[in-house]
Design an enzyme around this catalytic site. Structure first.
Site, PDB file in Angstrom:
ATOM      1  N   HIS A 199     -14.734  34.748  66.033  1.00  0.00           N
ATOM      2  CA  HIS A 199     -13.910  36.135  65.771  1.00  0.00           C
ATOM      3  C   HIS A 199     -14.468  37.399  66.004  1.00  0.00           C
ATOM      4  O   HIS A 199     -15.908  37.041  66.029  1.00  0.00           O
ATOM      5  CB  HIS A 199     -13.602  36.234  63.983  1.00  0.00           C
ATOM      6  N   ASP A 232      -6.709  31.892  60.423  1.00  0.00           N
ATOM      7  CA  ASP A 232      -6.388  30.537  61.177  1.00  0.00           C
ATOM      8  C   ASP A 232      -6.170  29.136  60.989  1.00  0.00           C
ATOM      9  O   ASP A 232      -5.514  28.807  60.825  1.00  0.00           O
ATOM     10  CB  ASP A 232      -6.094  31.257  62.348  1.00  0.00           C
TER      11      ASP A 232
HETATM   12  C1  SDX Z   1      -6.761  36.448  64.869  1.00  0.00           C
HETATM   13  O1  SDX Z   1      -8.797  41.101  66.127  1.00  0.00           O
HETATM   14  C2  SDX Z   1      -8.349  39.924  65.068  1.00  0.00           C
HETATM   15  O2  SDX Z   1      -8.435  41.207  64.177  1.00  0.00           O
HETATM   16  C3  SDX Z   1      -7.629  39.568  65.583  1.00  0.00           C
HETATM   17  C4  SDX Z   1      -6.783  38.434  63.888  1.00  0.00           C
HETATM   18  C5  SDX Z   1      -5.974  39.325  63.661  1.00  0.00           C
HETATM   19  O3  SDX Z   1      -5.833  39.663  61.765  1.00  0.00           O
HETATM   20  O4  SDX Z   1      -5.146  40.077  64.307  1.00  0.00           O
HETATM   21  O5  SDX Z   1      -8.539  37.963  62.717  1.00  0.00           O
HETATM   22  C6  SDX Z   1      -6.120  36.889  63.752  1.00  0.00           C
HETATM   23  O6  SDX Z   1      -6.564  36.290  66.245  1.00  0.00           O
HETATM   24  C7  SDX Z   1      -8.190  35.139  64.321  1.00  0.00           C
HETATM   25  C8  SDX Z   1      -9.122  34.173  65.871  1.00  0.00           C
HETATM   26  C9  SDX Z   1      -8.080  33.579  65.765  1.00  0.00           C
HETATM   27  N1  SDX Z   1      -7.797  32.623  66.752  1.00  0.00           N
HETATM   28  C10 SDX Z   1      -8.835  31.168  67.218  1.00  0.00           C
HETATM   29  O7  SDX Z   1      -8.848  30.852  66.030  1.00  0.00           O
HETATM   30  C11 SDX Z   1      -9.190  30.711  68.375  1.00  0.00           C
HETATM   31  C12 SDX Z   1     -10.550  30.240  68.406  1.00  0.00           C
HETATM   32  N2  SDX Z   1     -11.475  31.331  68.683  1.00  0.00           N
HETATM   33  C13 SDX Z   1     -11.815  31.814  69.726  1.00  0.00           C
HETATM   34  O8  SDX Z   1     -10.937  31.281  70.952  1.00  0.00           O
HETATM   35  C14 SDX Z   1     -12.962  33.416  69.480  1.00  0.00           C
HETATM   36  O9  SDX Z   1     -13.947  33.040  68.847  1.00  0.00           O
HETATM   37  C15 SDX Z   1     -11.582  34.791  69.368  1.00  0.00           C
HETATM   38  C16 SDX Z   1     -11.290  34.631  70.658  1.00  0.00           C
HETATM   39  C17 SDX Z   1     -11.145  34.669  68.670  1.00  0.00           C
HETATM   40  C18 SDX Z   1     -13.106  35.201  69.414  1.00  0.00           C
HETATM   41  O10 SDX Z   1     -13.368  35.561  70.828  1.00  0.00           O
HETATM   42  P1  SDX Z   1     -14.686  36.870  71.194  1.00  0.00           P
HETATM   43  O11 SDX Z   1     -14.778  37.592  70.330  1.00  0.00           O
HETATM   44  O12 SDX Z   1     -14.041  37.027  72.821  1.00  0.00           O
HETATM   45  O13 SDX Z   1     -16.087  36.258  71.642  1.00  0.00           O
HETATM   46  P2  SDX Z   1     -16.914  34.989  72.240  1.00  0.00           P
HETATM   47  O14 SDX Z   1     -15.328  34.324  73.306  1.00  0.00           O
HETATM   48  O15 SDX Z   1     -17.468  35.801  73.349  1.00  0.00           O
HETATM   49  O16 SDX Z   1     -17.473  33.583  72.546  1.00  0.00           O
HETATM   50  C19 SDX Z   1     -18.770  34.259  71.939  1.00  0.00           C
HETATM   51  C20 SDX Z   1     -19.562  33.051  71.794  1.00  0.00           C
HETATM   52  C21 SDX Z   1     -19.115  32.349  72.899  1.00  0.00           C
HETATM   53  O17 SDX Z   1     -20.267  31.225  73.535  1.00  0.00           O
HETATM   54  P3  SDX Z   1     -20.953  32.004  74.958  1.00  0.00           P
HETATM   55  O18 SDX Z   1     -19.837  32.699  76.336  1.00  0.00           O
HETATM   56  O19 SDX Z   1     -21.579  32.838  74.452  1.00  0.00           O
HETATM   57  O20 SDX Z   1     -22.340  30.586  74.874  1.00  0.00           O
HETATM   58  O21 SDX Z   1     -19.180  31.935  71.136  1.00  0.00           O
HETATM   59  C22 SDX Z   1     -18.479  30.728  71.476  1.00  0.00           C
HETATM   60  C23 SDX Z   1     -17.612  31.772  73.135  1.00  0.00           C
HETATM   61  O22 SDX Z   1     -17.841  30.139  73.739  1.00  0.00           O
HETATM   62  N3  SDX Z   1     -17.055  30.726  70.928  1.00  0.00           N
HETATM   63  C24 SDX Z   1     -16.536  29.073  70.235  1.00  0.00           C
HETATM   64  C25 SDX Z   1     -14.926  29.313  69.917  1.00  0.00           C
HETATM   65  N4  SDX Z   1     -15.321  30.743  69.333  1.00  0.00           N
HETATM   66  C26 SDX Z   1     -15.974  31.197  69.864  1.00  0.00           C
HETATM   67  N5  SDX Z   1     -16.953  28.179  71.116  1.00  0.00           N
HETATM   68  C27 SDX Z   1     -16.667  26.767  70.017  1.00  0.00           C
HETATM   69  N6  SDX Z   1     -15.491  26.806  69.158  1.00  0.00           N
HETATM   70  C28 SDX Z   1     -14.945  28.865  69.048  1.00  0.00           C
HETATM   71  N7  SDX Z   1     -13.781  28.883  67.734  1.00  0.00           N
END
Ligand code: SDX
Length: 428
Positions: free
Chosen positions: A306, A363
């Site tokens: 998140h 989720d």
């Molecule tokens: C919702 O914003 C809100 O409030 C949203 C929400 C709401 O109520 O409105 O809470 C609802 O959207 C919840 C999130 C649902 N999405 C997912 O579950 C999809 C999987 N999660 C990721 O795509 C990600 O965690 C996000 C999109 C939710 C957040 O991404 P960020 O904040 O841009 O963080 P990031 O992508 O930069 O991740 C930081 C690191 C990265 O690695 P590095 O580049 O630092 O090496 O963590 C890794 C990412 O690759 N990472 C994951 C991961 N999520 C982040 N690695 C593996 N699996 C994951 N799920």
């Protein structure tokens, strides 16, 4: 005069900017005059360090895993309140008296019907259209039916538009489901609760009476509560930006629905259950955890991570607790739940997830319950949109009623070609 100041040395100038304090949470540096004073923009793609607005609706402490709606913790609201009461709270700022709640519920109940001509919108879709495609289209089309309430400067127009949107989303979502399964639409029944009415419109058929299961009704209502609002997430920011141009509320909510659809946002609940089903059995979990950690593999654990929560998403805690109750009460033993529990356990003990502070989000478990209730995965994000409509509407109202509100218009760091002269075709 602000007590705190932020100093900036740029271009030989030494500048000071006020640091503003909220009632809680991080301070903000007021840089509204930065460009005028320095000729420079701030640079923050993804808005990881940017407060886009001032709001009194919802507060999130990502490090502590805290979520408050108008100050009330989400766990207390999920346990003690109802979606109608939380909707009133978000819109009006205080918990309602019994009379106020009854009046609000009465008003919402009597806006649940759709204009009969909207039925023809559904017939234009393929039966296998994704419900979110239908939601985008039909909600945007509502703009064409309510010319009596699109003056957004009129608080009464904003109020009735808000009530219509909150009231009609269950009808629109239920009709999207009915259309996908080839069953007749079921009209609203004003004798039922907001959530009970939604369940009957979704799962009822004209051939027999539909009796609302109170366990399912309570679980569905709690699912709606934990999805109601969440600060300035991507879809809420979309609604605010669309609304900042003066677009009508139906068009703004349609824009929010479009943004929510993405798998990185609200589409994650559908993707998470599909992922859990693809994993299938606990012995396959390590393979998927390794894929999620592999930078060369686009696979991510859906329902994990998140932008704000670097601790447990308190909504995931509520939903995980509900899964046992609902599956147990319905006598359902879904192996996917066991996969989810073991996946969570293994991920939370893996250095990669620990270091990056990746926890289950709202989720991760919601799909297990929605599937147990009988929804296909394609309906999951439509249910998220149904519930989030009250948050979008409340945030839109907060923005529009701010006298200082102006159109949102970000700038950029330009890295394209500098000016050059046109070259005629015969000289290229
Ligand atoms: C919702 O914003 C809100 O409030 C949203 C929400 C709401 O109520 O409105 O809470 C609802 O959207 C919840 C999130 C649902 N999405 C997912 O579950 C999809 C999987 N999660 C990721 O795509 C990600 O965690 C996000 C999109 C939710 C957040 O991404 P960020 O904040 O841009 O963080 P990031 O992508 O930069 O991740 C930081 C690191 C990265 O690695 P590095 O580049 O630092 O090496 O963590 C890794 C990412 O690759 N990472 C994951 C991961 N999520 C982040 N690695 C593996 N699996 C994951 N799920």
């Amino acid at each position: 005069m602000a007590d705190k100041l932020a100093k900036l040395d740029l271009g030989g100038k030494s500048l000071e900017y006020n640091v503003l304090e909220g009632s809680t949470g991080p301070d903000v540096i007021d840089i509204r005059k930065l460009y005028a004073q320095t000729g420079a923009f701030t640079f923050d793609p993804g808005f990881t360090s940017t407060a886009s607005c001032e709001s009194a609706l919802t507060y999130i402490d990502g490090d502590e895993g805290v979520l408050l709606h108008r100050g009330y913790p989400i766990g207390q609201l999920a346990e003690n309140s109802s979606f109608m009461e939380v909707s009133y709270l978000l819109l009006n700022g205080e918990l309602p008296s019994k009379d106020d709640l009854d009046d609000f519920t009465y008003t919402i109940t009597r806006h649940t019907m759709l204009h009969e001509q909207l039925m023809t919108f559904y017939r234009g879709f393929r039966r296998d259209a994704h419900p979110m495609a239908i939601m985008c289209g039909v909600v945007g089309a509502l703009s064409a039916f309510y010319h009596d309430s699109t003056d957004i400067s009129d608080p009464e127009h904003r109020k009735i538009s808000s009530h219509r949107l909150i009231a009609k989303m269950p009808t629109i979502a239920a009709m999207a489901y009915k259309y996908s399964v080839g069953q007749p639409f079921v009209y609203p029944d004003n004798n039922l609760s907001y959530t009970g009415n939604f369940l009957r419109m979704t799962f009822g058929v004209p051939a027999e009476e539909y009796v609302v299961n109170p366990i399912v009704e309570k679980a569905m209502d709690q699912i709606f509560i934990v999805h109601a609002d969440h600060e300035q997430n991507a879809s809420t920011s979309t609604v605010r930006l669309a609304g900042s141009s003066g677009a009508n509320p139906f068009a703004c909510i349609a824009a929010g629905i479009a943004c929510l659809w993405g798998p990185a946002h609200g589409g994650a609940n559908e993707a998470a259950l599909n992922m859990l089903r693809e994993i299938g059995t606990p012995d396959r979990i390590p393979h998927y955890i390794e894929r999620a950690k592999d930078k060369n593999d686009p696979f991510r654990l859906m329902g994990f991570g998140h932008r704000v929560y670097k601790n447990y998403d308190p909504r995931a805690t509520v939903i995980q607790g509900m899964v046992r109750d609902v599956l147990g009460s319905l006598g359902i033993n879904d192996p996917v739940f066991e996969v989810a529990l073991q996946l969570e356990e293994m991920a939370l003990n893996d250095p990669y997830f620990i270091e990056k502070k990746l926890f289950p989000n709202v989720d991760f478990y919601s799909g297990v319950i929605l599937s147990a209730i009988g929804f296909p995965t394609t309906m999951f994000t439509a249910l998220f949109a149904l519930a989030r409509t009250v948050g979008w509407v409340a945030q839109w109202n907060e923005m529009i009623s701010d006298p200082g509100q102006k159109i949102g218009r970000p700038r950029q760091l330009y890295t394209g070609p500098t000016q050059r002269d046109y070259i005629p075709l015969d000289r290229r």
